[in-house]
Design a protein around this motif. Structure first.
Motif, PDB file in Angstrom:
ATOM      1  N   ASN B  28       0.824  -1.213   0.000  1.00 44.24           N
ATOM      2  CA  ASN B  28       0.000   0.000   0.000  1.00 44.24           C
ATOM      3  C   ASN B  28       0.854   1.258   0.000  1.00 44.24           C
ATOM      4  OD1 ASN B  28      -3.088  -0.634   0.637  1.00 44.24           O
ATOM      5  ND2 ASN B  28      -1.770  -2.207   1.461  1.00 44.24           N
ATOM      6  N   PHE B  29       1.908   1.240   0.812  1.00 42.96           N
ATOM      7  CA  PHE B  29       2.750   2.434   0.880  1.00 42.96           C
ATOM      8  C   PHE B  29       3.532   2.625  -0.413  1.00 42.96           C
ATOM      9  CE2 PHE B  29       2.317   1.983   5.616  1.00 42.96           C
ATOM     10  CZ  PHE B  29       1.627   3.161   5.775  1.00 42.96           C
ATOM     11  N   GLN B  31       2.455   2.063  -3.275  1.00 44.68           N
ATOM     12  CA  GLN B  31       1.495   2.714  -4.158  1.00 44.68           C
ATOM     13  C   GLN B  31       1.390   4.216  -3.828  1.00 44.68           C
ATOM     14  OE1 GLN B  31      -2.363   0.992  -3.646  1.00 44.68           O
ATOM     15  NE2 GLN B  31      -2.448   0.515  -5.820  1.00 44.68           N
ATOM     16  N   ARG B  35       2.284   8.094  -6.218  1.00 43.56           N
ATOM     17  CA  ARG B  35       1.243   9.070  -6.544  1.00 43.56           C
ATOM     18  C   ARG B  35       1.842  10.462  -6.657  1.00 43.56           C
ATOM     19  NH1 ARG B  35      -2.857   7.578  -1.848  1.00 43.56           N
ATOM     20  NH2 ARG B  35      -1.966   9.529  -1.131  1.00 43.56           N
ATOM     21  N   ILE B  37       0.889  13.027  -4.951  1.00 45.22           N
ATOM     22  CA  ILE B  37       1.066  13.426  -3.551  1.00 45.22           C
ATOM     23  C   ILE B  37       1.542  12.212  -2.787  1.00 45.22           C
ATOM     24  CG2 ILE B  37      -0.101  14.283  -1.485  1.00 45.22           C
ATOM     25  CD1 ILE B  37      -1.969  15.817  -3.434  1.00 45.22           C
ATOM     26  N   LYS B  39       2.396  11.409   0.174  1.00 39.43           N
ATOM     27  CA  LYS B  39       2.332  11.235   1.617  1.00 39.43           C
ATOM     28  C   LYS B  39       0.917  11.052   2.107  1.00 39.43           C
ATOM     29  CE  LYS B  39       3.456  14.640   4.276  1.00 39.43           C
ATOM     30  NZ  LYS B  39       4.325  15.702   4.833  1.00 39.43           N
ATOM     31  N   VAL B  40       0.819  10.492   3.306  1.00 39.37           N
ATOM     32  CA  VAL B  40      -0.478  10.283   3.942  1.00 39.37           C
ATOM     33  C   VAL B  40      -0.446  10.924   5.333  1.00 39.37           C
ATOM     34  CG1 VAL B  40      -1.164   8.193   2.705  1.00 39.37           C
ATOM     35  CG2 VAL B  40       0.330   8.012   4.695  1.00 39.37           C
ATOM     36  N   PRO B  41      -1.616  11.318   5.850  1.00 37.33           N
ATOM     37  CA  PRO B  41      -1.610  12.054   7.121  1.00 37.33           C
ATOM     38  C   PRO B  41      -1.598  11.164   8.365  1.00 37.33           C
ATOM     39  CG  PRO B  41      -3.822  11.990   6.216  1.00 37.33           C
ATOM     40  CD  PRO B  41      -2.947  11.239   5.251  1.00 37.33           C
ATOM     41  N   THR B  42      -1.381   9.868   8.187  1.00 40.94           N
ATOM     42  CA  THR B  42      -1.620   8.876   9.244  1.00 40.94           C
ATOM     43  C   THR B  42      -0.968   9.192  10.590  1.00 40.94           C
ATOM     44  OG1 THR B  42      -1.376   7.373   7.384  1.00 40.94           O
ATOM     45  CG2 THR B  42      -1.764   6.380   9.528  1.00 40.94           C
ATOM     46  N   LEU B  43       0.306   9.556  10.593  1.00 36.92           N
ATOM     47  CA  LEU B  43       1.024   9.699  11.866  1.00 36.92           C
ATOM     48  C   LEU B  43       1.279  11.166  12.237  1.00 36.92           C
ATOM     49  CD1 LEU B  43       3.609   6.772  11.887  1.00 36.92           C
ATOM     50  CD2 LEU B  43       1.215   6.804  12.528  1.00 36.92           C
ATOM     51  N   ARG B  44       0.321  12.019  11.895  1.00 32.19           N
ATOM     52  CA  ARG B  44       0.574  13.441  12.216  1.00 32.19           C
ATOM     53  C   ARG B  44       0.576  13.685  13.716  1.00 32.19           C
ATOM     54  NH1 ARG B  44      -5.297  14.764   9.660  1.00 32.19           N
ATOM     55  NH2 ARG B  44      -6.142  13.147  10.943  1.00 32.19           N
TER      56      ARG B  44
END
Lengths: 174, 310
Positions: B28-29, B31, B35, B37, B39-44
């Motif tokens: 998943n990461f 993928q 992209r 963008i 990055k993902v906001p998961t561990l903000r």
């Protein structure tokens, strides 16, 4: 346990939702269907298939996992994500997000955030099979609804699909 | 559904299910990293300290990038120019950093076992980024992940680990990881660089590198770590290159295409010739790319356990 929709009723509802979608979009050349993992994709598979049968159009169809966008990442167990599979650009498309049950609205909030990381859609609509009335925690409303039900928080709505659960039906579990 | 461990200290403590969970999450990461963008906001809500008591370029950058792609806040610490050179102990150093509300520690240390020692004394999750000559778990994971990307299921696949086995934490973690995934492993190199009794880990030993290459599907070639050799273990680098170095003509003599891997940094012309390192068979840069996704997966999967008290 109470049956909300049996196999026959569910089939009629699916047909109606597909027709509503076609009525609204007419031409799907700039549209895309995106189902939400994990359980929304059984529903979106059906809708995509029925729309294709009726219109003979090839509508871009993707699957979106929202695990990394949840607002409760660290309040429970860490979840292992399902697959995201969007192999087309959503830029300037009319996106129809599809999930089986709309409850608090938090999943849809996460889905919109996830979606926008893929590009800027022209607009986003929401289709749900079951809308659990009066339990929204965010200002989110669906555009296409299979059935609206009044539930209390301790109840659970379970949508079963033949491909995965052996039978097409929607049940309310107390 | 997530991991059976609170820390990633070594591959030794993971079960096969854990490794597969990490791989599935890394898919998943990977993928996400492709992209627009990335990055993902998961561990903000998470702060991670990268504490490196030993030099590192790619591991450190890879971890830092993984943390940033997950939207975590990061602080970097290296022992040179810090209070460690004033004689501060490891626990004091780490506890001082944790007192500033850090949730997770990524640590590299020159002493084997240092992360296990630390895990007994602090509450935050620890990821071992290499300890002495013991383990380098994220590297083994990215190696096995890169192999399975090319070969599918690793069950029954033949992997040769070639070179300085003695000083390599990559070798040890690779052996644990590959065995857990059902692969067959051979270690090859000069006798002075292969530890005694390594067969007890379920691997076979081969002193003839050409025979090992003939046997394997994948050759993971290790760097000669001169900085860890306190007494000479072979006469000259030239002699090593002659007997154990891998070049194009050796590979062409095999009559099959094997995958070539190397954890880097490469001593070009010693363990690996440029005509191999830059060839189509080499997946060295895939390893680097996958490293970020694997580390994102490990950090994400461990991030939920920060508050669990054992």
């Amino acid at each position: 346990m109470k049956t909300l929709l049996d196999t026959h009723q569910l089939n009629i509802t699916l047909q109606r939702l597909a027709h509503q979608l076609i009525e609204n979009h007419l031409d799907f050349s700039a549209s895309a269907i995106i189902g939400l993992q994990p359980r929304g994709i059984w529903f979106s598979n059906r809708i995509a298939q029925i729309v294709k049968e009726i219109t003979s159009e090839n509508i871009p169809y993707g699957k979106l996992d929202i695990t990394f966008y949840r607002d409760d990442v660290h309040t429970g167990d860490i979840l292992v994500p399902s697959h995201t599979d969007i192999n087309f650009s959503i830029e300037d498309r009319r996106v129809i997000l599809i999930d089986d049950v709309l409850h608090t609205g938090r999943t849809i909030r996460a889905a919109m955030d996830a979606l926008i990381d893929f590009g800027r859609p022209r607009n986003v609509e929401l289709m749900v099979l079951i809308d659990r009335h009066y339990s929204r925690e965010l200002p989110i409303q669906p555009d296409y609804v299979g059935q609206t039900v009044d539930t209390i928080i301790t109840q659970k709505v379970k949508v079963n699909w033949k491909e995965n659960d052996g039978i097409d039906e929607v049940v309310l579990i107390d | 559904m997530s991991l059976s461990v609170k820390h990633l200290l070594g591959i030794k403590e993971l079960n096969t299910q854990d490794i597969e969970t990490i791989f599935r999450t890394a898919d998943n990461f990977k993928q996400v990293l492709q992209r627009p963008i990335k990055k993902v906001p998961t561990l903000r809500d998470t702060t991670i300290a990268d504490i490196f008591f030993e030099n590192s370029t790619r591991t450190r950058i890879s971890f830092e990038l993984a943390e940033k792609r997950l939207s975590a806040d990061t602080i970097n610490f290296s022992s040179s120019g810090s209070s460690v050179s004033k004689g501060e102990t490891l626990i004091d150093t780490v506890n001082n950093i944790l007192a500033m509300k850090v949730d997770m520690v990524v640590m590299r240390h020159s002493a084997s076992g240092a992360p296990w020692f630390l895990a007994k004394h602090i509450n935050a999750s620890i990821i071992n980024a290499g300890d002495g000559t013991n383990e380098h778990p994220t590297h083994a994971l990215l190696d096995a992940y890169s192999m399975s990307e090319k070969l599918g299921d690793l069950k029954g696949k033949r992997i040769a680990i070639i070179g300085d086995i003695m000083h390599s934490r990559v070798a040890l973690s690779n052996i644990f990881c590959l065995k857990k995934l059902g692969a067959e492993v051979t270690v090859a190199g000069p006798p002075t660089l292969i530890p005694k009794h390594i067969e007890s880990l379920g691997v076979t030993v081969q002193y003839d590198v050409k025979k090992a290459l003939q046997w394997c599907d994948v050759a993971n070639i290790l760097r000669i770590q001169l900085e860890r050799q306190h007494k000479p273990l072979f006469s000259t680098l030239r002699e090593y290159a002659l007997f154990y170095g891998i070049n194009k003509s050796i590979l062409e003599g095999l009559q099959k295409d094997i995958l070539i891997m190397h954890p880097g940094p490469i001593n070009r012309g010693v363990e690996l010739n440029s005509d191999v390192a830059d060839s189509k068979q080499s997946i060295i840069l895939d390893q680097v790319e996958n490293g970020v996704a694997i580390r994102m997966a490990v950090i994400y999967l461990l991030s939920g356990k920060a508050d669990v008290v054992e």
